[in-house]
Design an enzyme around this catalytic site. Structure first.
Site, PDB file in Angstrom:
ATOM      1  CB  THR A 199      37.969  17.226 -20.295  1.00 16.49           C
ATOM      2  OG1 THR A 199      37.804  18.590 -19.885  1.00 16.49           O
ATOM      3  CG2 THR A 199      36.658  16.758 -20.909  1.00 16.49           C
ATOM      4  CG  HIS A 200      42.752  18.511 -20.951  1.00 18.90           C
ATOM      5  ND1 HIS A 200      43.434  19.660 -20.612  1.00 18.90           N
ATOM      6  CD2 HIS A 200      41.921  18.855 -21.957  1.00 18.90           C
ATOM      7  CE1 HIS A 200      43.062  20.657 -21.392  1.00 18.90           C
ATOM      8  NE2 HIS A 200      42.129  20.199 -22.214  1.00 18.90           N
ATOM      9  CG  ASP A 201      45.602  19.389 -17.600  1.00 15.58           C
ATOM     10  OD1 ASP A 201      46.420  18.667 -17.010  1.00 15.58           O
ATOM     11  OD2 ASP A 201      45.660  19.644 -18.820  1.00 15.58           O
TER      12      ASP A 201
END
Length: 221
Positions: A139-141
């Protein structure tokens, strides 16, 4: 579309999965397997012949290569093998199953393999020679370093950092913002809520360290 020839290094169960992913797409044409085990010479894996040992990779300079080696007991094994082969990064293929879902802007390093059902939800860079088995979620980052292995259904929440040659076991869940150190091993089904130091093995719910001894290195197939 003309398919590019591809050699698979390793002739075990992972090679079968990677081969299936290759055959599900239209980019690569598998031409053989290489394995240093004397007993493997001449064998066939799902109809693909073992041509001989890994030294033969240098006899096929125009053929791309993908390394199919992963072992929770030896998380550094793929890195050791890649170093021993001594090939430039441009010789390595990146294999993505057509049923993987990647957000626009995702960058994959040389030699990385994503199997069926892998999901990467936002633009991010995945390192070289990373292995993501079926239904892995990034997921993000998230930051995934070179030679990381993520077994089936492993899930990383946002902002997770995974160090080089770490191994994330099947069904493991990593909490948002947690760091997993280089060559660390996360056990099957573990729920990781805190940073994991390099070289340690953690397991359980919540995950706790099982050992502070670095895992052994693999010098050959």
């Amino acid at each position: 579309m003309t398919r590019e020839p591809l050699l698979l290094v390793g002739a075990g169960g992972l090679a079968r999965e990677v081969l299936a992913a290759i055959r599900s797409g239209d980019r690569w044409e598998p031409v053989g397997l290489l394995d240093d085990r004397p007993s493997a010479a001449g064998d066939e894996v799902d109809g693909l012949r073992v041509l001989g040992g890994t030294a033969l990779v240098h006899d096929h300079p125009a053929t791309k290569v993908v390394v199919c080696v992963a072992n929770a007991h030896r998380p550094d094994g793929r890195r050791s093998l890649v170093r021993r082969l001594g090939l430039p990064p441009e010789r390595y293929a990146t294999v993505v199953h057509p049923h993987a879902s990647l957000a626009p802007g995702v960058e994959l390093g040389a030699g990385t393999v994503l199997l069926a059902g892998v999901v990467i939800t936002t633009p991010l860079r995945v390192g070289s020679h990373v292995l993501a088995m079926p239904q892995v979620l990034l997921t993000h980052d998230d930051e995934v370093s070179d030679f990381v292995t993520m077994a089936g259904r492993a899930s990383l929440a946002g902002g997770v950092r995974v160090g080089e040659a770490a191994y994330i076991g099947s069904g493991a869940l990593i909490r948002e913002g947690v760091s997993v150190g280089a060559e660390a091993v996360i056990g099957m089904g573990a729920v990781v809520l805190n940073d994991v130091p390099p070289g340690q093995t953690w397991a359980g719910v919540p995950a706790r360290p099982l050992s502070t001894v670095s895992t052994p290195r693999l010098e050959a197939l």
